[in-house]
Design a protein around this motif. Structure first.
Motif, PDB file in Angstrom:
ATOM      1  N   MET A   1      -3.379   6.905   6.811  1.00  8.88           N
ATOM      2  CA  MET A   1      -4.836   7.029   6.853  1.00  8.88           C
ATOM      3  C   MET A   1      -5.372   5.710   6.582  1.00  8.88           C
ATOM      4  SD  MET A   1      -7.267   9.324   4.765  1.00  8.88           S
ATOM      5  CE  MET A   1      -6.955   7.914   3.277  1.00  8.88           C
ATOM      6  N   ILE A   2      -4.910   5.041   5.440  1.00  9.62           N
ATOM      7  CA  ILE A   2      -5.622   3.807   5.044  1.00  9.62           C
ATOM      8  C   ILE A   2      -5.021   2.697   6.051  1.00  9.62           C
ATOM      9  CG2 ILE A   2      -5.383   2.091   3.255  1.00  9.62           C
ATOM     10  CD1 ILE A   2      -4.945   4.216   1.183  1.00  9.62           C
ATOM     11  N   LEU A   3      -4.094   2.667   6.489  1.00 16.25           N
ATOM     12  CA  LEU A   3      -3.711   1.621   7.468  1.00 16.25           C
ATOM     13  C   LEU A   3      -4.286   1.715   8.704  1.00 16.25           C
ATOM     14  CD1 LEU A   3       0.060   1.317   6.936  1.00 16.25           C
ATOM     15  CD2 LEU A   3      -1.373  -0.300   6.096  1.00 16.25           C
ATOM     16  N   PHE A   4      -4.611   3.008   9.231  1.00 14.82           N
ATOM     17  CA  PHE A   4      -5.342   3.252  10.203  1.00 14.82           C
ATOM     18  C   PHE A   4      -6.936   2.543  10.282  1.00 14.82           C
ATOM     19  CE2 PHE A   4      -6.676   6.862  13.748  1.00 14.82           C
ATOM     20  CZ  PHE A   4      -6.911   5.857  14.718  1.00 14.82           C
ATOM     21  N   ILE A   5      -7.322   3.073   8.972  1.00 18.61           N
ATOM     22  CA  ILE A   5      -8.893   2.486   8.815  1.00 18.61           C
ATOM     23  C   ILE A   5      -8.746   0.774   8.702  1.00 18.61           C
ATOM     24  CG2 ILE A   5     -10.733   2.439   7.191  1.00 18.61           C
ATOM     25  CD1 ILE A   5      -9.949   5.091   6.072  1.00 18.61           C
TER      26      ILE A   5
ATOM     27  N   SER B   1       2.721  10.792   0.884  1.00 17.85           N
ATOM     28  CA  SER B   1       2.600   9.499   0.863  1.00 17.85           C
ATOM     29  C   SER B   1       2.275   8.805   2.051  1.00 17.85           C
ATOM     30  CB  SER B   1       3.771   8.780  -0.017  1.00 17.85           C
ATOM     31  OG  SER B   1       3.998   9.323  -1.310  1.00 17.85           O
ATOM     32  N   THR B   2       3.318   9.157   2.981  1.00 16.91           N
ATOM     33  CA  THR B   2       3.064   8.857   4.395  1.00 16.91           C
ATOM     34  C   THR B   2       1.684   9.069   5.212  1.00 16.91           C
ATOM     35  OG1 THR B   2       5.356   9.098   4.672  1.00 16.91           O
ATOM     36  CG2 THR B   2       4.171   8.779   6.733  1.00 16.91           C
ATOM     37  N   ARG B   3       1.293  10.234   4.922  1.00 13.45           N
ATOM     38  CA  ARG B   3      -0.084  10.599   5.345  1.00 13.45           C
ATOM     39  C   ARG B   3      -1.066   9.860   4.793  1.00 13.45           C
ATOM     40  NH1 ARG B   3      -0.765  16.738   4.119  1.00 13.45           N
ATOM     41  NH2 ARG B   3       0.800  16.954   5.820  1.00 13.45           N
ATOM     42  N   GLU B   4      -1.241   9.471   3.655  1.00 17.71           N
ATOM     43  CA  GLU B   4      -2.285   8.865   2.873  1.00 17.71           C
ATOM     44  C   GLU B   4      -2.027   7.423   3.493  1.00 17.71           C
ATOM     45  OE1 GLU B   4      -4.104   7.812  -1.472  1.00 17.71           O
ATOM     46  OE2 GLU B   4      -2.223   9.383  -1.209  1.00 17.71           O
TER      47      GLU B   4
ATOM     48  N   ILE C   1       0.822  -1.221  -0.301  1.00 11.81           N
ATOM     49  CA  ILE C   1      -0.032   0.067   0.052  1.00 11.81           C
ATOM     50  C   ILE C   1       0.876   1.287  -0.013  1.00 11.81           C
ATOM     51  CG2 ILE C   1      -1.785   1.237   1.104  1.00 11.81           C
ATOM     52  CD1 ILE C   1      -2.898  -1.256   2.146  1.00 11.81           C
ATOM     53  N   PRO C   2       1.754   1.583   1.039  1.00 17.13           N
ATOM     54  CA  PRO C   2       2.394   2.728   0.643  1.00 17.13           C
ATOM     55  C   PRO C   2       3.284   2.792  -0.105  1.00 17.13           C
ATOM     56  CG  PRO C   2       3.429   1.317   2.745  1.00 17.13           C
ATOM     57  CD  PRO C   2       2.102   0.835   2.318  1.00 17.13           C
ATOM     58  N   MET C   3       4.103   1.700  -0.704  1.00 18.67           N
ATOM     59  CA  MET C   3       4.793   1.732  -1.743  1.00 18.67           C
ATOM     60  C   MET C   3       4.070   2.033  -3.154  1.00 18.67           C
ATOM     61  SD  MET C   3       7.832   0.669  -1.010  1.00 18.67           S
ATOM     62  CE  MET C   3       7.385   1.682   0.474  1.00 18.67           C
ATOM     63  N   PHE C   4       3.027   1.594  -3.306  1.00 21.51           N
ATOM     64  CA  PHE C   4       2.167   1.943  -4.837  1.00 21.51           C
ATOM     65  C   PHE C   4       1.611   3.465  -4.498  1.00 21.51           C
ATOM     66  CE2 PHE C   4       1.110  -2.695  -5.726  1.00 21.51           C
ATOM     67  CZ  PHE C   4       1.873  -2.656  -6.930  1.00 21.51           C
ATOM     68  N   ILE C   5       1.539   3.922  -3.142  1.00 20.32           N
ATOM     69  CA  ILE C   5       1.017   5.181  -2.917  1.00 20.32           C
ATOM     70  C   ILE C   5       2.382   6.092  -3.360  1.00 20.32           C
ATOM     71  CG2 ILE C   5       0.430   6.987  -1.151  1.00 20.32           C
ATOM     72  CD1 ILE C   5      -1.268   4.800   0.014  1.00 20.32           C
ATOM     73  N   ILE C   6       3.566   6.049  -2.896  1.00 15.88           N
ATOM     74  CA  ILE C   6       4.695   6.622  -3.205  1.00 15.88           C
ATOM     75  C   ILE C   6       5.056   6.715  -4.703  1.00 15.88           C
ATOM     76  CG2 ILE C   6       7.255   6.397  -3.173  1.00 15.88           C
ATOM     77  CD1 ILE C   6       6.816   5.568  -0.216  1.00 15.88           C
TER      78      ILE C   6
ATOM     79  N   VAL D   1      -5.106   0.601  -5.175  1.00 18.96           N
ATOM     80  CA  VAL D   1      -5.140   0.441  -3.823  1.00 18.96           C
ATOM     81  C   VAL D   1      -6.231  -0.300  -3.068  1.00 18.96           C
ATOM     82  CG1 VAL D   1      -4.898   1.715  -1.374  1.00 18.96           C
ATOM     83  CG2 VAL D   1      -3.581   2.188  -3.522  1.00 18.96           C
ATOM     84  N   THR D   2      -7.496   0.303  -3.860  1.00 17.08           N
ATOM     85  CA  THR D   2      -8.578  -0.349  -3.294  1.00 17.08           C
ATOM     86  C   THR D   2      -8.694  -1.904  -3.653  1.00 17.08           C
ATOM     87  OG1 THR D   2      -9.792   1.594  -4.239  1.00 17.08           O
ATOM     88  CG2 THR D   2     -11.358  -0.231  -3.914  1.00 17.08           C
ATOM     89  N   MET D   3      -8.095  -2.444  -4.613  1.00 14.57           N
ATOM     90  CA  MET D   3      -8.011  -3.879  -4.769  1.00 14.57           C
ATOM     91  C   MET D   3      -7.211  -4.489  -3.888  1.00 14.57           C
ATOM     92  SD  MET D   3     -10.044  -4.965  -7.336  1.00 14.57           S
ATOM     93  CE  MET D   3     -10.897  -4.697  -8.800  1.00 14.57           C
TER      94      MET D   3
END
Length: 438
Positions: free
Chosen positions: A285-289, A279-282, A64-69, A159-161
């Motif tokens: 957020m996703i990992l927290f959810i 990227s870290t912020r997003e 997840i963080p890698m694809f977001i970066i 990321v959704t997938m």
């Protein structure tokens, strides 16, 4: 208390909590902790930290963080503008080349960034002013970009997938492949409507634009080909058995950063800091959810709500397609108010046993669910992409953007119907590349 009645109370209080303005993750934790405290006592709360952090103890989550970066490094450059310009130069002689260029650029940029808002912003900044300058209706200009941006959560890497795969323990590789053909089908449907609407409003002269020399067409390619090559390489490594999704995502993120630094001179520490910070912020957020949704799922299971709902639906003597229609209506309504990641993590524990017991393929269902979430991105009251477009073109009213987006919502509904009639649209490519499942 009856688990079904308790489940209804949980649903109502969850909705009220999320509408109160708190973040999705905090809201889920409040509801989960409150119900466990009331019905299971203080001792149940001792398990919550273990469940919360245990949900994050997965190597697959690194993707997840890698694809977001990977997406952020692309979105922070002129890659979107260059991609749009390259397609415009190559498709300028094609009837309706400009609107096709915009939708094609949205599809390709979505594949590179995996982000709907980033796709809308990157392509819309160039595409909307250019279409309006050439006389395209505001609704077509804004609606096509808003709808094209939604492809970011369907076309891989998505990321959704990834979130769906982690939540349901489904192969992320298969999910990525399953989104390819439906994504291309949506692009075609969007293009067909855009060309028809342009012709319908009497703008036949827009169906043919200017021309570029071959030199002008080729000189733009070196800026976009490296990014497309990285995407192709990442997908090959993933499906060719070279590396896992997390490993390929890490390599892809590094390569995208290097290309952004070399081609677009994104070498200044402040620019790189912005990419990594956002990227870290997003990612957090996703990992927290994800972690909070794990606690929420534990609460539903601990109070026998999930099991009771699945058992109750199993006793209903209804056609499985009637059941699927009901599920789609639920997803549509949820997508109107909540972000895709939250909907998937909240609904997957309940819906997955239901759809599998009804004989539906979970890979196919992931695509149907994602298209429902795409509809939510261009539908009020949340409609994130609508507000992104309004920010790009503030002189186009939200009403005009919404009305321009509605035909594309109809295209997505048609896509869902086609997927129901022909499930192989989603399952054929994964089965061909990775082998049929037993």
């Amino acid at each position: 208390m009856d688990p079904l009645a308790l489940g209804a109370i949980v649903a109502v209080l969850t909705i009220l909590t999320l509408f109160s303005g708190v973040s999705v993750a905090v809201g889920l934790l409040i509801v989960s902790g409150g119900f466990l405290l009331v019905f299971d006592g203080m001792r149940s709360l001792e398990l919550l930290p273990e469940i919360f952090f245990g949900k994050l103890d997965s190597f697959a989550l690194l993707s997840i963080p890698m694809f977001i970066i990977m997406g952020s490094s692309i979105a922070s450059t002129r890659a979107g503008a260059d991609l749009y310009e390259a397609l415009e130069r190559w498709l300028t002689r094609v009837p309706g080349g400009l609107v096709i260029s915009n939708l094609g650029a949205c599809a390709l940029f979505a594949a590179m960034s995996g982000s709907s808002p980033a796709t809308c912003a990157a392509i819309g900044k160039m595409g909307i002013p250019e279409m309006r300058k050439r006389g395209y209706p505001d609704g077509v200009a804004a609606g096509s970009i808003a709808a094209g941006g939604t492809l970011g959560i369907l076309i891989p890497p998505s990321v959704t997938m990834i979130v769906y795969g982690i939540a349901t323990e489904t192969s992320i590789g298969r999910l990525f492949l399953a989104g390819v053909m439906p994504g291309l089908m949506l692009v075609v449907l969007f293009m067909v409507w855009s060309l028809y609407s342009t012709w319908k409003f009497g703008n036949k002269e827009l169906l043919a634009t200017g021309s570029y020399s071959w030199r002008e067409r080729f000189e733009i390619l070196p800026r976009v080909v490296p990014f497309l090559a990285i995407i192709a390489g990442v997908l090959y490594a993933m499906y060719g058995g070279v590396a896992t999704p997390s490993e390929t995502a890490a390599v892809g993120a590094l390569l995208c950063l290097l290309v952004a630094m070399i081609i677009y001179r994104l070498w200044h520490p402040k620019a790189l800091w912005v990419v990594l910070r956002d990227s870290t912020r997003e990612s957090v957020m996703i990992l927290f959810i994800i972690a909070a949704a794990g606690v929420f799922s534990y609460m539903l299971s601990s109070l026998f709500i999930t099991q009771s709902i699945a058992e109750w639906i199993g006793t209903l003597e209804v056609n499985r397609w009637v059941l699927m229609i009901a599920v789609n209506i639920f997803l549509l309504i949820a997508g109107f108010f909540l972000p895709p990641v939250a909907v998937i993590l909240m609904s997957a524990p309940i819906l997955l046993p239901i759809i599998t017991s009804a004989g539906f393929d979970p890979i196919w269902f992931a695509v149907v669910l994602t298209i429902n979430m795409e509809i939510g991105l261009i539908s009020p009251p949340v409609g994130l992409n609508l507000y992104v477009i309004n920010g790009i073109a503030p002189d186009i009213s939200l009403k005009t953007i919404l009305l321009g987006s509605l035909p594309y919502v109809a295209c997505m509904v048609i896509a869902i119907v086609l997927l129901c009639l022909f499930p192989s649209i989603a399952t054929w490519l994964p089965d061909m590349v990775m082998g049929a499942r037993i």
